[in-house]
Design an enzyme around this catalytic site. Structure first.
Site, PDB file in Angstrom:
ATOM      1  N   CYS A 131      44.885  -6.396  11.477  1.00  0.00           N
ATOM      2  CA  CYS A 131      44.871  -6.363  10.018  1.00  0.00           C
ATOM      3  C   CYS A 131      46.252  -6.084   9.439  1.00  0.00           C
ATOM      4  O   CYS A 131      46.581  -6.542   8.345  1.00  0.00           O
ATOM      5  CB  CYS A 131      43.870  -5.320   9.530  1.00  0.00           C
ATOM      6  SG  CYS A 131      44.097  -3.696  10.280  1.00  0.00           S
TER       7      CYS A 131
ATOM      8  N   GLU B 244      44.578 -14.876   4.609  1.00  0.00           N
ATOM      9  CA  GLU B 244      44.619 -14.215   5.908  1.00  0.00           C
ATOM     10  C   GLU B 244      44.135 -15.187   6.986  1.00  0.00           C
ATOM     11  O   GLU B 244      43.038 -15.739   6.897  1.00  0.00           O
ATOM     12  CB  GLU B 244      43.750 -12.960   5.908  1.00  0.00           C
ATOM     13  CG  GLU B 244      43.845 -12.187   7.213  1.00  0.00           C
ATOM     14  CD  GLU B 244      43.029 -10.901   7.202  1.00  0.00           C
ATOM     15  OE1 GLU B 244      43.536  -9.899   7.716  1.00  0.00           O
ATOM     16  OE2 GLU B 244      41.892 -10.929   6.684  1.00  0.00           O
TER      17      GLU B 244
ATOM     18  N   GLU C 174      38.469  -0.464   5.070  1.00  0.00           N
ATOM     19  CA  GLU C 174      39.777  -1.034   5.410  1.00  0.00           C
ATOM     20  C   GLU C 174      39.557  -2.508   5.631  1.00  0.00           C
ATOM     21  O   GLU C 174      38.885  -2.917   6.580  1.00  0.00           O
ATOM     22  CB  GLU C 174      40.352  -0.338   6.653  1.00  0.00           C
ATOM     23  CG  GLU C 174      41.810  -0.699   6.907  1.00  0.00           C
ATOM     24  CD  GLU C 174      41.962  -1.730   8.001  1.00  0.00           C
ATOM     25  OE1 GLU C 174      42.282  -2.894   7.637  1.00  0.00           O
ATOM     26  OE2 GLU C 174      41.759  -1.408   9.165  1.00  0.00           O
TER      27      GLU C 174
ATOM     28  N   LYS D 266      27.314   0.392  14.186  1.00  0.00           N
ATOM     29  CA  LYS D 266      26.974  -1.032  14.297  1.00  0.00           C
ATOM     30  C   LYS D 266      28.252  -1.768  14.674  1.00  0.00           C
ATOM     31  O   LYS D 266      29.100  -2.064  13.840  1.00  0.00           O
ATOM     32  CB  LYS D 266      26.420  -1.555  12.975  1.00  0.00           C
ATOM     33  CG  LYS D 266      25.482  -2.774  13.110  1.00  0.00           C
ATOM     34  CD  LYS D 266      26.092  -4.015  13.724  1.00  0.00           C
ATOM     35  CE  LYS D 266      26.958  -4.746  12.727  1.00  0.00           C
ATOM     36  NZ  LYS D 266      27.485  -6.049  13.325  1.00  0.00           N
TER      37      LYS D 266
END
Length: 498
Positions: free
Chosen positions: A293, A391, A259, A184
């Protein structure tokens, strides 16, 4: 220069791929796919729901239960994976062109990601053949060995930053170990994912082993996580989504590898090579448009070199080439989607209230439209500032001074995330002791993010659950069955004997 370069043969509609065929959604629903330079719709994509996931999982389950892929010798699967790598490598220019157009990544960086995708398949093709399972001997008495077996249908949910490469990072080990998959991809960037089907068919992957369902996370992604016949979920994305997946997978006791987000520190001590540290930390946060990331988005600098560092860093950030993604000279392109652009710009405005702006802070000159953000640098950022704690996932960096090693460590560990860290010092003892004290899954000493595919990749705290990479990927995608053989006289305690 034109604002966008439309690749040749660009599809106007992107379908699912289920049981060896391209298909639309069962209910016919679609969603729009935008070009990040103009934010105009260039294609529609089939919007998958539970019914489409059910079909894809049924296809993958049949291929696992009755097909030849899980039963092939490792060398046979390896040959297919090497053919996949060869095809990807031979089409790197086309893949990069589509990835750059779809995601806004600079074309040169997209090309590097396409080549990394080929290397991911090649690495796991080699690893699955070289793999040796454990054997434990008790001489003359017992032999114990481990069987590794594929688990079943792996659900792979991938993000929109460097999508093709990150898909390969999951597909490679999942397929190498004999599992079947349902992928997906992120709804913002479905274009390059649609190429896997043709690549796999050409390489000889059996029908039903690979299935792809496009769609929104709350529809297709949610259905995949909750499907009872999908024992594994590998997810890369933001931490809040990871929490939702964790909760939805819990009733099924699924294997999870996640992750998640990061707010990684780069710690620069006064004895470091400042030239190298500036180059690496500029690259570490502004490459891939800042949408990475492991970005070192918090730079902690020892006070004795702080003023010099900030001045030089800001001056270099102002020289970064912002441009259209297809231009080979571009170093920072367009952010992936207007929703994400709005999020990043909101943090830029927050930062102006929290810290000292020394570079960027808005749209770059000459780009009045599209998702372009000038490389933005804030200095004198306090540890409680939102731009220090949260973030941002864009070309925005926070720089903070420190006076002592203990203060630097407290600042480095003072966020909820723990994915990566970067330490710059020429003191060998400090480098190793400081690295071991940082709460991060990965630490680079005097280096930017240079990956060795044999090492574990993953984070701690809110940055993830589990590790992949090398044998850790093999561990995640296989069951380990211990077999015990008695070689001598059986040692059986006796119950109930007169």
């Amino acid at each position: 220069m034109v604002e966008t370069r439309i690749p040749a043969d660009l599809p106007g509609h992107i379908q699912h791929y289920i049981n060896g065929a391209f298909v639309d959604s069962a209910d016919g629903d679609t969603f729009d796919v935008l070009d990040p330079v103009t934010n105009e719709n260039y294609a529609t994509a089939a919007a998958g729901k539970k019914a489409d996931i059910d079909l894809a999982v049924a296809s993958a389950r049949t291929a696992f239960g009755h097909g030849k892929w899980p039963r092939m010798l490792p060398r046979e699967r390896s040959r297919v994976l090497h053919r996949i790598a060869d095809i990807v490598e031979s089409r790197d220019q086309r893949l990069a062109e589509l990835e750059s157009y779809d995601s806004g990544l600079p074309i040169t960086q997209a090309l590097g990601q396409a080549r990394r995708a080929a290397e991911n398949f090649r690495f796991f093709a080699d690893l699955i053949v070289a793999q040796a399972d454990d054997t434990f001997k008790v001489p003359g008495r017992q032999l114990n060995y481990v069987n590794r077996k594929p688990i079943g249908v792996a659900g792979l949910i991938t993000p929109w930053n460097t999508p093709f490469m990150l898909e390969s990072w999951k597909l490679g080990p999942a397929l190498a170990t004999g599992n079947t998959v349902v992928l997906k991809p992120a709804e913002f960037t479905p274009l390059s994912a649609s190429l896997w089907a043709g690549i796999f068919e050409e390489a000889g992957l059996p029908r039903g082993v690979f299935n792809l369902v496009n769609g929104l996370g709350e529809d297709a992604g949610d259905a995949l996580v909750k499907h009872p016949d999908v024992p594994l979920i590998s997810f890369t994305g933001e931490s809040r989504t990871g929490q939702t997946i964790f909760g939805n997978a819990a009733p099924f006791l699924k294997g999870l590898s996640m992750e998640l987000g990061g707010k990684s520190p780069a710690i620069v001590f006064a004895d470091a090579d400042i030239d190298a540290a500036i180059d690496a930390t500029i690259f570490g946060v502004f490459s891939l448009n800042g949408e990475r990331c492991t970005a070192g988005s918090r730079i902690l600098v020892e006070r004795s070199v702080y003023t010099e560092f900030v001045e030089r860093y800001a001056a270099q950030a102002k020289r970064i080439k912002v441009g259209y993604p297809h231009d080979p000279a571009t170093e920072v392109g367009a952010l992936v989607h207007p929703e994400h652009f709005d999020k990043v710009m909101s943090y830029v405005e927050i930062g102006k209230l929290e810290a000292r702006l020394v570079a960027g802070g808005g749209r770059p000159e000459g780009f009045p439209t599209g998702n372009f953000v000038a490389p933005t640098v804030f200095a004198d950022v306090s540890a409680d500032a939102r731009i220090f704690q949260e973030e941002i996932f864009g070309p925005v960096v926070a720089i903070t001074p420190f006076d002592t090693d203990d203060e630097a460590l407290a600042l480095a560990n003072g966020v909820r995330y723990g994915l990566a860290a970067y330490v710059w010092t020429n003191d060998l003892k400090r480098a190793h002791t400081f690295a071991s004290s940082i709460e991060a899954g990965m630490v680079w000493l005097n280096s930017n993010n240079v990956r060795d595919l044999r090492t574990p990749f993953g984070g701690v705290k809110a940055s993830g659950l589990g590790h992949e990479g090398g044998y850790r990927s093999i561990d995640f995608y296989t069951d380990q069955q211990a077999v015990h053989i008695t070689l001598g006289e059986a040692h059986n305690p006796t119950f109930g004997k007169n």
